[in-house]
Design a protein around this motif. Sequence first.
Motif, PDB file in Angstrom:
ATOM      1  N   MET A  53      18.201  69.292  39.890  1.00 28.68           N
ATOM      2  CA  MET A  53      19.043  69.721  38.773  1.00 28.68           C
ATOM      3  C   MET A  53      18.312  70.737  37.918  1.00 28.68           C
ATOM      4  O   MET A  53      17.082  70.732  37.846  1.00 28.68           O
ATOM      5  N   GLY A  88      23.926  71.040  38.781  1.00 32.69           N
ATOM      6  CA  GLY A  88      23.455  70.567  40.075  1.00 32.69           C
ATOM      7  C   GLY A  88      23.088  71.732  40.978  1.00 32.69           C
ATOM      8  O   GLY A  88      23.967  72.467  41.427  1.00 32.69           O
ATOM      9  N   HIS A 129      26.455  63.676  47.589  1.00 29.47           N
ATOM     10  CA  HIS A 129      25.434  62.864  46.942  1.00 29.47           C
ATOM     11  C   HIS A 129      24.274  62.582  47.897  1.00 29.47           C
ATOM     12  O   HIS A 129      24.490  62.174  49.042  1.00 29.47           O
ATOM     13  N   ARG A 157      24.594  71.418  44.622  1.00 35.89           N
ATOM     14  CA  ARG A 157      26.026  71.721  44.707  1.00 35.89           C
ATOM     15  C   ARG A 157      26.293  73.210  44.479  1.00 35.89           C
ATOM     16  O   ARG A 157      27.200  73.780  45.086  1.00 35.89           O
TER      17      ARG A 157
END
Length: 509
Positions: A273, A474, A267, A477
């Motif tokens: 995104m 994401g 985070h 990620r």
Amino acid sequence: MTDEVSGDPESELGLFEQRRAKLKLWREAGRAYPNDFRRDALAADLLSNYADHDEARLEAQPVTVSIAGRMMAKRVMGKASFIHLQDMSGRIQCYLQRDALGEALYQDFKTWDIGDIVAAEGELFRTRTGELSVRARRVVLLSKSLSPLPEKFHGLADMEARYRQRYLDLIMSSDSSRVFRVRAKVIQSIRDFLNSRGFLEVETPMMQPLPGGAAAKPFTTHHNALDMTLYLRVAPELYLKRLIVGGFEQVYEINRSFRNEGMSTRHNPEFTMLEFYQAYADYHDLMDMTELLLREVAEKALGTTRLSYQGRDYDLAHPFVRLSMLEGVYQENPDLDRARSRDRDYLAAYCKARGFEAKASWGWGKLIYELFEKTVETKLFDPTFIVDFPTEVSPLARARDGDLELTDRFELFIGGRELANGFSELNDPEDQAARFLQQAAEKAAGDDEAMYFDADYIRALEYAMPPTAGEGIGIDRLVMFLTDSASIRDVLLFPTMKLAHIEPPQSKA
């Protein structure tokens, strides 16, 4: 390499002063920071394009090039020297001779330092060891590096320093540079995938009068001219669905979003995104599309669907698993009574026995979700779509036909981490209004992450939104997974850091 750094602050200060003295002489000579050199070749291109040219061919067919980059190595051997110049593509060696450059320029060059930005013009040749190099007939100091680079063999070992001084990390680490080049390819390949399927890329507000689209605590700011509070977006979802209502039936945005919450290896308060929405589709369609998207992204960014992440091997070419949330909870909690999985009081007692918090306001859906997060999520290594989310934790998703306590929603997990969230969108304005009211009640009761009641979004739905499916992925990620990066900070050029006091080197009294 010359000009190595000992790590002693006084030694570094001395080197800084030495370099600044050289800059002063450079200025006095009227030669400081020239901007009349133009590069016509990159290191990697030369090494690739002339890989099959031996010395005889280079002598018979001379190739003259102009290169420039940071001097990363310097070896002076009397009347001749070797340097390595590093540009955005890689490194190439240059050979400098006193007789070719002239006595004055060669002596001047010998005072230049590791880290300086240097240009060279000359012909390609191969050394006795076969290394493609540039035999310089002209060199120019373009920019002076006042601060010495980290010592060659240790580099920038301090992780916090790497994040704070990303520019230095990129200079010293080819691995870091590779990560961000892969990131750029990932984003470009996502655009190519969606554009080729008729999606329209759009932009929505980053400052919003109401934060919506996700259960998250927002950042707030104030607009002076309008005298109103604004929020940095936590997600673009509600604006993108307004566009679906308006007739843009396939839209996407690669967006920066902001959430005023904790920080971890997964985070960062500011993150990237992908969100995309397609009318006349459902969440099954998006799961199919997501598998295709990730395979194509991996192929274009890495050249393969097979990769390793944190010691485990993956192949995105294999079909992704699809598993209901309840089944996942049952598998990891075999003593849970399946017949009572929607009994709120039983689940609250079960969670308490497991040491999990169970707030009085939580229904069975939130309790199952809590069990899933605590006992299942981190064990989902192979690509897995978790489906059948409780309605209680899915305020924007369409309720399941025949079971209104579940929704047509999925989350994708890879490597024990959530990567994507998607669902068939709730397009019933009355149902959406009721869920917003429930969220507003939870916010009034102290839940900072609960959503606001967005009256304009309800008004948009009242003009009718076609059946639609939407998803968020994401990007950070995804890049972590594709580059085998353990922390989100490794894939953000400038991650959020606590403010540090910086003292520039000063002359000794």
